[in-house]
Design an enzyme around this catalytic site. Structure first.
Site, PDB file in Angstrom:
ATOM      1  N   ASP A 324       0.454  -0.877   0.166  1.00 17.80           N
ATOM      2  CA  ASP A 324      -0.336  -0.536  -0.207  1.00 17.80           C
ATOM      3  C   ASP A 324       0.498   1.663   0.118  1.00 17.80           C
ATOM      4  OD1 ASP A 324       1.113  -0.521   2.608  1.00 17.80           O
ATOM      5  OD2 ASP A 324      -0.602   0.085   3.696  1.00 17.80           O
ATOM      6  N   GLY A 351      13.322  10.307 -23.769  1.00 15.22           N
ATOM      7  CA  GLY A 351      13.002  10.236 -25.924  1.00 15.22           C
ATOM      8  C   GLY A 351      14.165   8.806 -26.094  1.00 15.22           C
ATOM      9  N   TRP A 353      17.035   7.172 -28.800  1.00 16.40           N
ATOM     10  CA  TRP A 353      16.940   6.443 -30.257  1.00 16.40           C
ATOM     11  C   TRP A 353      15.458   6.156 -30.436  1.00 16.40           C
ATOM     12  CZ3 TRP A 353      19.288   6.742 -34.335  1.00 16.40           C
ATOM     13  CH2 TRP A 353      19.289   5.896 -35.411  1.00 16.40           C
ATOM     14  N   THR A 354      14.967   5.048 -29.461  1.00 14.94           N
ATOM     15  CA  THR A 354      13.474   4.458 -30.311  1.00 14.94           C
ATOM     16  C   THR A 354      12.804   6.075 -29.460  1.00 14.94           C
ATOM     17  OG1 THR A 354      14.373   2.221 -29.542  1.00 14.94           O
ATOM     18  CG2 THR A 354      12.214   2.667 -29.674  1.00 14.94           C
ATOM     19  N   GLU A 394      17.015  12.114 -31.220  1.00 17.61           N
ATOM     20  CA  GLU A 394      17.686  12.074 -32.016  1.00 17.61           C
ATOM     21  C   GLU A 394      17.973  11.997 -33.710  1.00 17.61           C
ATOM     22  OE1 GLU A 394      19.066   8.606 -30.449  1.00 17.61           O
ATOM     23  OE2 GLU A 394      19.859   8.887 -28.543  1.00 17.61           O
ATOM     24  N   TYR A 395      17.967  12.949 -33.827  1.00 16.65           N
ATOM     25  CA  TYR A 395      18.668  14.148 -33.778  1.00 16.65           C
ATOM     26  C   TYR A 395      17.378  14.986 -34.521  1.00 16.65           C
ATOM     27  CZ  TYR A 395      21.965   9.919 -33.951  1.00 16.65           C
ATOM     28  OH  TYR A 395      22.847  10.007 -33.011  1.00 16.65           O
ATOM     29  N   MET A 460      27.614  12.473 -27.212  1.00 15.14           N
ATOM     30  CA  MET A 460      27.325  10.975 -28.041  1.00 15.14           C
ATOM     31  C   MET A 460      28.694  11.085 -28.659  1.00 15.14           C
ATOM     32  SD  MET A 460      23.141  10.464 -27.579  1.00 15.14           S
ATOM     33  CE  MET A 460      23.388  11.435 -29.155  1.00 15.14           C
ATOM     34  N   ASP A 463      29.570   4.845 -31.038  1.00 12.80           N
ATOM     35  CA  ASP A 463      29.428   4.498 -31.757  1.00 12.80           C
ATOM     36  C   ASP A 463      29.259   5.816 -33.568  1.00 12.80           C
ATOM     37  OD1 ASP A 463      25.660   4.305 -30.251  1.00 12.80           O
ATOM     38  OD2 ASP A 463      27.560   2.551 -30.926  1.00 12.80           O
ATOM     39  N   TRP A 599      26.748   5.440 -21.187  1.00 11.63           N
ATOM     40  CA  TRP A 599      25.988   4.809 -21.436  1.00 11.63           C
ATOM     41  C   TRP A 599      26.535   3.635 -21.557  1.00 11.63           C
ATOM     42  CZ3 TRP A 599      20.816   5.590 -22.765  1.00 11.63           C
ATOM     43  CH2 TRP A 599      20.528   4.214 -23.051  1.00 11.63           C
TER      44      TRP A 599
END
Length: 619
Positions: A324, A351, A353-354, A394-395, A460, A463, A599
Site C-alpha cells: 500500500d 526520448g 533512439w527508439t 536523435e536528431y 555522444m 557509435d 551509456w
C-alpha cells in the site's frame, strides 16, 4: 553518424498485482455498506481521554490524495473499539478506504474499526487509510466522541506534524523545501521552517527557499505548524541536505561531472550502484527513458518506474516495499539512493533512439510540450526524486530513427521553452550528436543558440562506426582523435568538440561520452583496424557486447586513436578500457570540458571499473 545503442525496450504490465486488487476491494467494501449499518456505526464508544488519533497525508497527486489515520491507546486500560470523526470542506470527499468502515454524511466523515482491529492494548496503535478527491484537509477531529489530540488548550487542538520536507533545486548556496500540510481543528495559520533546530523563516504556504547557505555543507531541516491560536504542533521528520560545491559535488572527480545513464529495463538495479561503489563516484544520473508522444512527455514504463515492489534484499536501504505504499519501483529506489547520497542529482531523460520520433511533433508547440514535461517531472508523487530533465532527441532537423524536418531553430526553440517552464534552478540538459563532419548533423541545428538555455550537452562521442557496415572496414566505434585510414572524416571526439566550441558552446557545457560496451564484427582475419568482415559478432545484440563481458572473452590487443581494440579468433571488437578512459579524461580536462557521461551502468563490472576510471581521471 551511425545508429547508437540507445534503444528502449518495453514490457507487458497488463496484470494487476494481488495487493493492488486487495486494496481496491477493501475500499469498495467500505463504500457499499447498507444504510442501516452506516447509521449504527456512528455511535461513539468509550471516552477518548486515553487515546489519540493522528492524521497524515501519505501522498498527493493534485486532484486527489491518500490519507492515513493512526489511532493509539495512550492509557492504561484496553480500548475495545474506536470511532474517528472529522469534517472535510465541500470540495473534498473520501472515495475509497481500507482497514476501517468509512461513511460520509454531507461533509462529515465517520470511520469505525473493523472486527479484527478494534481492540487496542495500552500503548498499541492501528492505522487505516483512504483515498480522497479534492485538496482540503480534515478538521474537527473526534475520537470516540472527544478531541483526537490530548495536547490541546481548552476547546482548541494543537496542529499535527507536517510532512517531512523534500529538497529540490539544490545549489551551492540555496535549497527549495516543500512539505505536505498539517491539520488543525481551527486551521493552520503558518509554518516555522527550522534549519539545524533554529527557525529561519515563518511562511504561510507549503514551500520555502532557504538561501545564504555555504557550499558543500550539511544541513538538517524540519517544519512545525502553528494554528490560529499560535499553538505549535510536533515537528516534522528531519530531512538532511548537503549543498553542492565546496569540493563536495564530486568527491572523487575534482568538481567535474561524472554522469551515468540508468535504464529502466536493464538487469542493473539502483542497489547495484551502492554495492559496486559507483554511488560514491558519480555526480548525476540520467534515468532512461520517458516517452514523447502526441506532443507531450509521457511515462515510459509505469511498472518499472513506480509500481514494481522490491524485496528487502533488492532494496537500497534493506527495507521491503509494502503493497500500500504510494511509490514503488525505480523512482522509490532512487529516492532512497539520494537519501544516502545527497550529492547525487537525478534527471529524467526523455526520448532516446527508439522514442526520439515524437520530438518533431512536440516542437510544433514548444511551450505546451515544455509544460507537459514540467507537469510530469514535478508530479507530487516523485517531484523530490528529480532535479531536472534531459532531452535525447536523435536528431533535430536531421535523420536518425526518422528524418526530422523541423528546421535548424527547433532545438533552440525547444530549450528556450523548457527553461521558461522549469525555471533557473532545475537542470536542463540534452544528449546530442557528435558528428563533426563538414555539413553533418552538428551543422543541421542551432546547438550554439540553444546552449544559452541549458546546463550542458551530453555529446555522444561513440557509435561512430559499427556493423551497420556489415562487411567493415573494422574501426573503433569511439575514436578520440582522427587517424590514418579512418573511414569518415570528422567522426571522432576531437572534431566534434572543436565544432561545438566554434559554434559558441562553452567548453564547460560539454561532456565527453563514454560507451560501456563494444562494437564488433566476425569473419575478420586482420588484427589492425581496416579489415573486412562477414557480419556482426555475437553479443548481447548482434555486433554489440558489454565491457564486463569483453574484458575476459576478448581482451584488448591494441589501441588506436585513444581507444582499444581486440582481435580474438575471427572476431574484432573495439571498446574502452580503464586505461583508455583515463586517456580520454585527461584530454577532457585539457579541453576545459565540464566532465564526462556514459551509456550505461549495465555494461560495467560488479565493482565499477569504468565508473572508477572516469572518477579518477577527472581528479
Amino acid at each position: 553518424m551511425s545508429t547508437p545503442l540507445r534503444r528502449r525496450r518495453t514490457r507487458s504490465a497488463s496484470t494487476t498485482s494481488p495487493t493492488l486488487r486487495s486494496r481496491a476491494f477493501a475500499g469498495l467494501t467500505a463504500l457499499c455498506l447498507p444504510l442501516a449499518a452506516m447509521v449504527g456505526l456512528a455511535a461513539p464508544a468509550e471516552a477518548s481521554a486515553s487515546a489519540t488519533a493522528v492524521y497524515t497525508k501519505a501522498s498527493d497527486w493534485g486532484s486527489g490524495f491518500e490519507g492515513k489515520w493512526t489511532v493509539k491507546n495512550t492509557g492504561t486500560t484496553t480500548l475495545s473499539s474506536w470511532t474517528v470523526e472529522w469534517d472535510f470542506p465541500a470540495n473534498t470527499k473520501v472515495t475509497s478506504a481500507w482497514d476501517a468502515t468509512v461513511t460520509s454524511a454531507a461533509n462529515h466523515v465517520t470511520a469505525k474499526n473493523l472486527g479484527w482491529n478494534g481492540t487496542l492494548a495500552p500503548g498499541a496503535s492501528v492505522s487505516f487509510g483512504f483515498n480522497g478527491s479534492g485538496t482540503g484537509a480534515p478538521s474537527g477531529c473526534k475520537l470516540n466522541g472527544a478531541a483526537c489530540d490530548g495536547t490541546t488548550t481548552p476547546g482548541d487542538n494543537a496542529p499535527s506534524a507536517p510532512g517531512a520536507p523534500t529538497a529540490s533545486a539544490l545549489s551551492n548556496t540555496s535549497v527549495k523545501l516543500s512539505w505536505t500540510a498539517a491539520t488543525d481543528d481551527k486551521g493552520v495559520k503558518n509554518y516555522d521552517v527550522k534549519r539545524n533546530g533554529t527557525t529561519v523563516a515563518t511562511v504561510t504556504g507549503l514551500t520555502y527557499t532557504d538561501t545564504g547557505l555555504s557550499a558543500g555543507t550539511d544541513y538538517s531541516y524540519t517544519v512545525v505548524a502553528r494554528d490560529t491560536a499560535d499553538q505549535t504542533g510536533p515537528a516534522s521528520a528531519a530531512t538532511p541536505v548537503r549543498t553542492t560545491g565546496g569540493g563536495g559535488e564530486n568527491p572523487g572527480g575534482g568538481g567535474k561531472i561524472n554522469l551515468g545513464y540508468f535504464t529502466n529495463w536493464g538487469s542493473y538495479t539502483v542497489k547495484n550502484l551502492v554495492t559496486s561503489g559507483s554511488a560514491s563516484k558519480i555526480t548525476h544520473i540520467n534515468y532512461a527513458f520517458g516517452n514523447v508522444q502526441n506532443g507531450k512527455c509521457t511515462i515510459g514504463d509505469p511498472y518499472e518506474d513506480y509500481q514494481k515492489a522490491y524485496t528487502a534484499a533488492q532494496s537500497v536501504d534493506g527495507v521491503a516495499d509494502t503493497w500500500d505504499q504510494p511509490l514503488k519501483g525505480h523512482f522509490n529506489q532512487l529516492r532512497k539512493l539520494k537519501a544516502q547520497n545527497p550529492n547525487i542529482k537525478i534527471l529524467w531523460s526523455f526520448g532516446g533512439w527508439t522514442w526520439s520520433g515524437g520530438f518533431g511533433q512536440a516542437v510544433q508547440n514548444p511551450t505546451a510540450f515544455a509544460q507537459s514535461c514540467y507537469d510530469l517531472v514535478e508530479d507530487p508523487r516523485w517531484a523530490d526524486v528529480f532535479d531536472g530533465i534531459d532531452l535525447d532527441w536523435e536528431y533535430p532537423n536531421s535523420c536518425g530513427l526518422t528524418c526530422d524536418t523541423s528546421g535548424p531553430a527547433s532545438i533552440k526553440n525547444m530549450m528556450q521553452a523548457m527553461r521558461a517552464a522549469f525555471g533557473p534552478n532545475n537542470l536542463l540538459t540534452a544528449a546530442i550528436t557528435a558528428d563533426g563532419s563538414n555539413g553533418g548533423r552538428l551543422d543541421a541545428a542551432d546547438y550554439g543558440g540553444a546552449a544559452q538555455y541549458i546546463n550542458w550537452y551530453d555529446v555522444m562521442t561513440y557509435d561512430y562506426f559499427g556493423t551497420w557496415a556489415a562487411q567493415g572496414p573494422t574501426a573503433p566505434h569511439s575514436p578520440l582523435t582522427s587517424y590514418p585510414g579512418i573511414p569518415a572524416q570528422g567522426f571522432n571526439s576531437a572534431d566534434a568538440i572543436a565544432k561545438l566550441k566554434a559554434k559558441g558552446v562553452p567548453a564547460s557545457k560539454l561532456l565527453l561520452g563514454i560507451g560501456f560496451y563494444g562494437r564488433g564484427w566476425t569473419g575478420v582475419t586482420q588484427s589492425a583496424p581496416g579489415g573486412t568482415a562477414t557480419g556482426p559478432a555475437a553479443g548481447v545484440e548482434p555486433g554489440n557486447q558489454y565491457y564486463k563481458v569483453l574484458k575476459t572473452t576478448c581482451p584488448a590487443t591494441g589501441t588506436i586513436a585513444g581507444t582499444a581494440y581486440a582481435h580474438c579468433g575471427t572476431d574484432w571488437w573495439s571498446y574502452d578500457t580503464p586505461a583508455t578512459v583515463g586517456t580520454k579524461m585527461a584530454w577532457a580536462k585539457s579541453q576545459g570540458l565540464g566532465g564526462a557521461f556514459f551509456w550505461e551502468f549495465n555494461g560495467d563490472t560488479v565493482d565499477g571499473e569504468l565508473v572508477n576510471a572516469i572518477s579518477n581521471g577527472l581528479k
